[in-house]
Design a protein around this motif. Structure first.
Motif, mmCIF file in Angstrom:
data_model
loop_
_atom_site.group_PDB
_atom_site.id
_atom_site.type_symbol
_atom_site.label_atom_id
_atom_site.label_comp_id
_atom_site.label_asym_id
_atom_site.label_seq_id
_atom_site.Cartn_x
_atom_site.Cartn_y
_atom_site.Cartn_z
ATOM 1 N N TYR B 81 0.829 -1.203 0.000
ATOM 2 C CA TYR B 81 0.000 0.000 0.000
ATOM 3 C C TYR B 81 0.864 1.252 0.000
ATOM 4 O O TYR B 81 0.502 2.280 -0.508
ATOM 5 N N THR B 180 9.783 16.997 1.853
ATOM 6 C CA THR B 180 8.914 18.159 2.033
ATOM 7 C C THR B 180 7.519 17.958 1.458
ATOM 8 O O THR B 180 6.604 18.689 1.796
ATOM 9 N N TRP B 181 7.348 16.941 0.608
ATOM 10 C CA TRP B 181 6.034 16.738 0.018
ATOM 11 C C TRP B 181 5.136 15.821 0.836
ATOM 12 O O TRP B 181 3.961 15.687 0.567
ATOM 13 N N ASP B 183 3.477 12.299 2.375
ATOM 14 C CA ASP B 183 3.092 10.990 1.849
ATOM 15 C C ASP B 183 2.278 11.039 0.566
ATOM 16 O O ASP B 183 2.109 10.030 -0.103
ATOM 17 N N GLY B 184 1.739 12.214 0.253
ATOM 18 C CA GLY B 184 0.800 12.319 -0.865
ATOM 19 C C GLY B 184 1.263 11.707 -2.172
ATOM 20 O O GLY B 184 0.638 10.789 -2.688
ATOM 21 N N PRO B 185 2.387 12.174 -2.727
ATOM 22 C CA PRO B 185 2.839 11.653 -4.020
ATOM 23 C C PRO B 185 3.071 10.146 -3.991
ATOM 24 O O PRO B 185 2.713 9.435 -4.930
ATOM 25 N N HIS B 187 1.564 7.879 -2.164
ATOM 26 C CA HIS B 187 0.320 7.122 -2.211
ATOM 27 C C HIS B 187 -0.339 7.196 -3.581
ATOM 28 O O HIS B 187 -0.935 6.226 -4.039
ATOM 29 N N MET B 188 -0.196 8.363 -4.230
ATOM 30 C CA MET B 188 -0.761 8.469 -5.568
ATOM 31 C C MET B 188 -0.076 7.481 -6.506
ATOM 32 O O MET B 188 -0.703 6.808 -7.310
ATOM 33 N N LEU B 191 -1.191 3.946 -6.160
ATOM 34 C CA LEU B 191 -2.535 3.634 -6.653
ATOM 35 C C LEU B 191 -2.495 3.019 -8.050
ATOM 36 O O LEU B 191 -3.292 2.150 -8.369
ATOM 37 N N LYS B 194 -2.329 -0.595 -8.265
ATOM 38 C CA LYS B 194 -3.553 -1.182 -7.707
ATOM 39 C C LYS B 194 -4.588 -1.425 -8.807
ATOM 40 O O LYS B 194 -5.150 -2.507 -8.907
#
Lengths: 262, 273
Positions: B81, B180-181, B183-185, B187-188, B191, B194
């Motif tokens: 994940y 600095t970014w 977890d966002g990038p 997790h994208m 995906l 997935k």
């Protein structure tokens, strides 16, 4: 009241620290995608294969969305219990909570908060509304009552499951992965039309953890499918029973807590 | 070079032994996987029953689909994940500086760690779950591979899937070193596989006009290609094509990952003290 203010303060703090990251909003989109992805398989199957007898896509999605919304609300606002086993018990951080003169329940519930988790209940509510419009259901006061008690009951049920996991984690420390059977996997079962759910699953998700009671039966009461009307009102009582039982487990766990950290 | 390989191999062994400690955890994971996949199989069963009555036949039969689901449940262990927890902690709390002090190539060092974490999960959770699935009655259980030669090509294909999954995860890890970014990038990026690996829906059940693209895109190699070989919807004689796709994309991700990593490490910000 004081507890609620305290809870709010902790949550606010989490939000402030989260938005410091440049890409924080990406997580909102991510969870939204993720949440839409889960029923994606079912939707694609409906588009390719057509309806299952009297079960149209809207019917399935309504039952599914009721369960998902409750799950999402509970997971958003009790995120601390969800991450509790790995974060608090194994790391020994729970000791610190014990030292503070505040309710352990509130402290644990607010120990983690992720704003982006809101994507799930919000999209769930959107799906419920879409389905109700598609199925041409008018929102009479009775229907609205069933709908709201179903969501509250569902939230309380899932909250109960999370709290119970944490209570059990006091003893097992790790290995609480099986709880997925009662959380993420439990709302997958609503993707199967009710009369086709294999008997054992139906039994587990009605009487052990009442996931069908908080999703299928209220939906049936609202849309007038062939279940007796009174079963639609069972969501809230069932939820309270689960929650009461888990509070018992949680208290029992705290009393027998032995620190694992240093 | 030889020293790096030796060091990475022993790192691999250490992590593997460590990961094998979590036996009860794996067992409870097996239970979860079994229930989850059983629900899915039941859902597909209902769909197929009605679809066949309505005279529809998709790319797969019901028996093939259910077999696919169980193979998928096993191979899902190759797809995480997020990136490896241990490495993520190192990146966020600044211990990455410590890792850089080691006289080892960081890329292969981390690569072997990731692999070790997955091998343990794959064997203890995935394979055991798959074997138990043969016992499930009512047509919901796993089935034997289409033929013996299907099984023979399935095995190396799983190995390639391993390589591919890890290479992609390493690419994401390399990008995640930019703290600095958040977890966002990451997790994208996680995906993508997935959806495109077939973990949500067997790729062959998606609309026909997408099929060629779906087969050529990189993520098919993680679950879909091995699963196709197993259920026989890709003939053993076509296995060379599937596997060369897997290897091609693995190589691409490894080169990309190494490149991103070397660039990032030049300007890395270590957080914490």
């Amino acid at each position: 009241m004081k507890e609620i203010r305290f809870y709010y303060k902790l949550i606010y703090m989490h939000i402030l620290s989260a938005v410091e990251y440049k890409g924080w909003w990406l997580m909102l989109i991510h969870v939204l995608f993720y949440v839409l992805l889960e029923p994606f398989g079912t939707v694609m199957m409906f588009l390719r294969f057509g309806s299952i007898g009297t079960w149209t896509m809207e019917r399935i999605l309504l039952v599914y969305a009721l369960a998902v919304t409750s799950f999402g609300i509970a997971k958003t606002f009790l995120r601390g219990f969800d991450t509790f086993p790995s974060k608090m018990v194994r790391g020994g951080d729970f000791d610190r909570l014990l030292l503070r003169p505040k309710s352990l329940f509130t402290q644990t519930a607010a120990s983690t908060f992720h704003l982006y988790r809101l994507s799930q209940p919000l999209s769930g509510i959107a799906i419920i509304i879409w389905c109700l419009i598609k199925l041409d259901i008018s929102l009479t006061p009775l229907n609205l009552f069933v709908l709201i008690t179903a969501l509250i009951g569902g939230t309380v049920t899932y909250a109960g499951v999370f709290v119970m996991t944490s209570g059990i984690a006091f003893f097992t420390v790790k290995a609480v992965e099986w709880i997925y059977v009662f959380t993420n996997a439990s709302y997958q079962v609503t993707r199967i039309p009710h009369e086709y759910i294999p008997g054992i699953l139906k039994h587990v998700y009605t009487f052990w953890v009442p996931m069908l009671v908080i999703s299928y039966y209220p939906a049936s009461a609202i849309c007038d499918w062939n279940e007796p009307l009174w079963t639609g009102f069972l969501a809230l009582p069932a939820g309270l029973v689960v929650f009461g039982a888990s509070m018992f487990v949680w208290r029992f766990g705290i009393r027998h807590y032995r620190s694992t950290g240093s | 070079m030889r020293k790096t390989v030796r060091a990475c191999l022993s790192l691999f062994r250490i992590s593997l032994a460590e990961n094998f400690q979590y036996r009860t955890s794996a067992l409870s994971g097996v239970v979860t996987n079994l229930v989850w996949c059983f629900i899915e199989a039941a859902a597909f069963g209902v769909f197929f029953k009605y679809a066949v009555n309505a005279g529809f036949s998709g790319g797969l039969t019901l028996a093939q689909t259910i077999s696919y689901l169980w193979v998928r449940e096993m191979l899902l262990m190759l797809l995480s994940y997020g990136i490896n927890d241990e490495l993520l902690t190192k990146i966020t709390n600044g211990n990455v500086a410590l890792e850089m002090c080691r006289p080892l190539d960081l890329y292969w060092h981390w690569f072997s760690r990731i692999t070790a974490g997955k091998v343990a999960g794959f064997l203890m959770r995935g394979v055991i779950c798959f074997l138990i699935a043969f016992l499930i009655p009512g047509g919901y259980g796993a089935r034997l591979p289409a033929s013996f030669s299907s099984f023979l090509v399935f095995l190396p294909s799983v190995f390639c899937a391993f390589l591919l999954g890890n290479a992609y995860e390493m690419l994401v890890t390399a990008i995640r070193t930019n703290t600095t970014w958040g977890d966002g990038p990451m997790h994208m990026m996680m995906l993508l596989p997935k959806v495109l690996s077939g973990s949500v829906l067997p790729l062959q059940l998606l609309p026909d006009f997408l099929q060629l693209v779906l087969l050529l895109q990189p993520f098919a190699g993680i679950i879909d290609i091995p699963a196709r070989l197993y259920i026989g919807s890709m003939a053993p004689s076509e296995a060379w094509f599937g596997m060369s796709m897997q290897l091609f994309w693995s190589l691409t991700f490894i080169i990309l990952g190494k490149w991103v990593m070397s660039r990032r490490l030049k300007s890395i910000v270590a957080q914490g003290g």
